[in-house]
Design a protein around this motif. Structure first.
Motif, PDB file in Angstrom:
ATOM      1  N   GLU A  32      63.931  27.002  33.174  1.00 55.67           N
ATOM      2  CA  GLU A  32      62.491  26.837  33.018  1.00 55.67           C
ATOM      3  C   GLU A  32      61.831  27.086  34.369  1.00 55.67           C
ATOM      4  N   VAL A  33      60.811  27.939  34.357  1.00 60.22           N
ATOM      5  CA  VAL A  33      60.032  28.231  35.568  1.00 60.22           C
ATOM      6  C   VAL A  33      58.579  27.922  35.240  1.00 60.22           C
ATOM      7  N   ARG A  34      57.911  27.240  36.157  1.00 64.28           N
ATOM      8  CA  ARG A  34      56.511  26.866  35.937  1.00 64.28           C
ATOM      9  C   ARG A  34      55.606  27.579  36.931  1.00 64.28           C
ATOM     10  N   SER A  35      54.469  28.000  36.422  1.00 59.89           N
ATOM     11  CA  SER A  35      53.397  28.497  37.275  1.00 59.89           C
ATOM     12  C   SER A  35      52.212  27.562  37.033  1.00 59.89           C
ATOM     13  N   THR A  39      54.521  27.867  31.451  1.00 60.81           N
ATOM     14  CA  THR A  39      55.909  27.450  31.592  1.00 60.81           C
ATOM     15  C   THR A  39      56.747  28.504  30.885  1.00 60.81           C
ATOM     16  N   ASN A  41      60.433  29.668  29.602  1.00 62.33           N
ATOM     17  CA  ASN A  41      61.807  29.309  29.283  1.00 62.33           C
ATOM     18  C   ASN A  41      62.530  30.602  28.954  1.00 62.33           C
ATOM     19  N   GLU A  46      66.236  33.648  36.961  1.00 66.11           N
ATOM     20  CA  GLU A  46      65.045  33.141  37.650  1.00 66.11           C
ATOM     21  C   GLU A  46      64.104  34.259  38.090  1.00 66.11           C
ATOM     22  N   LYS A  47      64.650  35.364  38.577  1.00 68.02           N
ATOM     23  CA  LYS A  47      63.810  36.478  39.041  1.00 68.02           C
ATOM     24  C   LYS A  47      62.919  36.997  37.912  1.00 68.02           C
ATOM     25  N   ALA A  49      62.135  35.385  35.162  1.00 68.17           N
ATOM     26  CA  ALA A  49      61.237  34.302  34.747  1.00 68.17           C
ATOM     27  C   ALA A  49      60.000  34.242  35.638  1.00 68.17           C
ATOM     28  N   ARG A  50      60.200  34.362  36.942  1.00 66.25           N
ATOM     29  CA  ARG A  50      59.055  34.341  37.868  1.00 66.25           C
ATOM     30  C   ARG A  50      58.162  35.566  37.668  1.00 66.25           C
TER      31      ARG A  50
END
Length: 85
Positions: A32-35, A39, A41, A46-47, A49-50
Motif C-alpha cells: 500500500e502506497v499513500r499520497s 491510497t 494497493n 513500490e516504484k 505504486a508511486r
C-alpha cells in the motif's frame, strides 16, 4: 454540486492504469502506497505504486484547476487497486 462530488471517483475508474508487462516479474506481494489524496494497493511493486499515485494526483490537480467551482476533496483518500497483468 452533488454530481461534482461523484465526478472524481468516476474519473479515477475511467483512467484505470494498466501496468506494463515488465511488472509481471514483480513479487506477488501486495503493498500500500499513500499520497495526499489516494491510497494505491498493488502487487506490482513500490516504484509502480508511486507512479500510479503521482499520475492520479496529476489528474486530480487537472480537474481541480479546470473545474475550480467543484469540490473535489473527499473526507478520505480514494483507494485504487492496481493489479499487475
Amino acid at each position: 454540486m452533488t454530481s461534482g462530488l461523484r465526478l472524481l471517483p468516476c474519473i479515477a475508474v475511467a483512467f484505470l492504469i494498466f501496468l506494463p508487462p515488465s511488472a509481471a516479474n514483480a513479487a506477488d506481494n501486495w503493498i500500500e502506497v499513500r499520497s495526499q489524496h489516494f491510497t494505491v494497493n498493488t502487487n506490482a511493486g513500490e516504484k509502480d505504486a508511486r507512479k500510479i499515485a503521482d499520475q492520479f494526483e496529476q489528474i486530480r490537480q487537472m480537474f481541480h484547476s479546470a473545474f475550480s467551482a467543484l469540490r473535489v476533496d473527499t473526507a478520505q483518500p480514494i483507494t485504487i487497486v492496481a493489479a499487475k497483468k
